[in-house]
Design an enzyme around this catalytic site. Sequence first.
Site, short mmCIF file in Angstrom:
data_model
loop_
_atom_site.label_atom_id
_atom_site.label_comp_id
_atom_site.label_asym_id
_atom_site.label_seq_id
_atom_site.Cartn_x
_atom_site.Cartn_y
_atom_site.Cartn_z
CB CYS A 1 -13.73 -26.47 -48.05
SG CYS A 1 -14.08 -28.23 -48.22
CG HIS B 1 -16.15 -32.35 -42.14
ND1 HIS B 1 -17.14 -31.42 -42.37
CD2 HIS B 1 -14.99 -31.75 -42.52
CE1 HIS B 1 -16.61 -30.32 -42.86
NE2 HIS B 1 -15.30 -30.48 -42.96
#
Length: 645
Positions: free
Chosen positions: A9, A563
């Site tokens: 990712c 995040h």
Amino acid sequence: MKIVAVTSCPNGIAHTYMAQEKLEQAAQEMDVSIKVETQGGVGAENILTKEEIQEADGVIIAADRQVDLSRFNGKRVVNVNVREGIHHPDTLIQRVIDQDAAVYHDKEADETPRQTEKRKSGMQMVYQHLMNGVSFMVPFIVVGGLLIAIALTLGGETTAQGLKIPEDSFWKSIENIGALAFSFMVPILAGYIAYSIADKPGLVPGMIGGAIAADGSFYGSEAGAGFLGGIVAGFIAGYVAKWIKQIKVPKAMAPIMPIIIIPILASLVVGLIFIFLIGAPISSLFVALTAWLKGMQGANIAILALIVGAMIAFDMGGPVNKVAFLFGAALIAEGNYAVMGMVAVAVCTPPIGLGLATMLQKRKFNTSEREMGKASFTMGLFGITEGAIPFAAQDPLRIIPANMIGAMVAAVIAALAGVGDRVAHGGPIVAVLGGIDQVLWFFIAVIIGSCVTAATVLLFKKSVPQTVLQGATAETITTHDTEAVHHENKSSTTTEDDDDAVFHRDLIERVNTSMTRDDAIDQLLHNMAQQHYIRDFDTVKNAILERERASTTAIGMNVAIPHAKSDAVVKPVVAVLQNQNGVEWESLDGTAPKMIFLIAVPTNSNDTHLKLLQRLSRQLMNDDTREALITAQSNDEIYQILKEI
């Protein structure tokens, strides 16, 4: 059925490992063997071997980042985004079983060597062949130089002609062995240039051509053609051998072509060309070059030193660095140690200087950079310029000029002081082993050059900003102060003995009120600010929202993991929010997040926190663990579950 997979990712923090876990769970339920390579923030893990790829019936790529597919040439590849790996792992595996995927063909992998060479630029190939020769040549110069240096240091006597070893001394034998090692330099250089071009058939003619180039008696010259002649001989021998290889011959002759016919013909061609055409002119050029270098004094030699120092520090082991290194190393065999002396001080000043900078003003560097500084300093002592690369990669516009300035200063001092290096290597380790002439000036040059690099880095690099923490007290806290507070508050309240990644009891909150995504993020960041984990509320929030704009971090299953990385984060930390009513958030499966884990890390942090987050992400795929967190009735209960993870 065997499947291999790769997950990745954009930030490599959570989704990478969630996709891995879901693929492994689905494969187990479907009775399929699978191995998943993760390319996360800690780098590639569980790396697939050639044998595993070869045996696989298919490949699943669940990634939002570019993945090199060349190693999967000829395999059926299912290529999707990482979210598909999390939410539809069984569908992806079924596609492999049903052969519902195209076979990947890598154009470069299918190329013949000739097609590859055509595709690459001419300069790329020339550089590749030259560096192949240099890589095999350098050990001979290192061994020869060190043996001669040790013999002179331990057995040399001062005479009117300088340091000499008596003919009847034991150390004379050591010196002779070193001189013999030097004599192989040009033939090895030429031989392995030719080997790179034409494979084994080029090796013998290349070495023979190199030996002829080094021996001027073949073409009526008092001096040989040196390393310039060796380079020319290597390329001539290589391309002649390669051309002969392409000639079609009867099958009966094919077995003897590479071991007899090609070496003989190519050796004759390169030898005769050198003897009758180019040997003498190249020798004259090399003699003139050597004389010019030896005659350089004052400002002229300073200019040469500036050029050598800049080249060494520019790409720290790359092509430009290697050209300057080759120039200095090759001249050692001709008795010119001055250029290698410049190289010897220039190669170690960038890593030593950067190490010094991190020690002198720690507040300008984060924890990860200070650790890199220690490694860089140590590598510099052993003459390994590559120790400076991590700093340059993060901040090239500041670090590379600082490296070049320090290396240029060191090289000029070494040149003016007559520093010489008899070994094709640099750094203080060579001086300790006796390979340096003018040792005192060598260390002076290294110390001054390193200090210049350190001072320039500190001048260019801004201090970590001293900003007021939103939601905390009104006092201004620097990085150093924040870490001190953090150590005082930490004690037994974190899940880790070190402070690289933290779950703090005071960063866990339970609410049951209606909240939007931004409300939840604000609440979690406010808690981080109160505990002094972030320096600037708005900067970190903007980084979090920027990540959300790329794709939602509400991954489904009532979980969200927002995040981001930011320079405004003091150290890696995770804040936790439980809301059993659910938070209004665009989710991949439509479920409202009830557990939110907000992850904030410094831009240049190390990977300890990523290891922790990898475990967290995988555990969140476990239904029992996830349900236990959602239904927990106290902060301590949540904390204990996280601590076990």
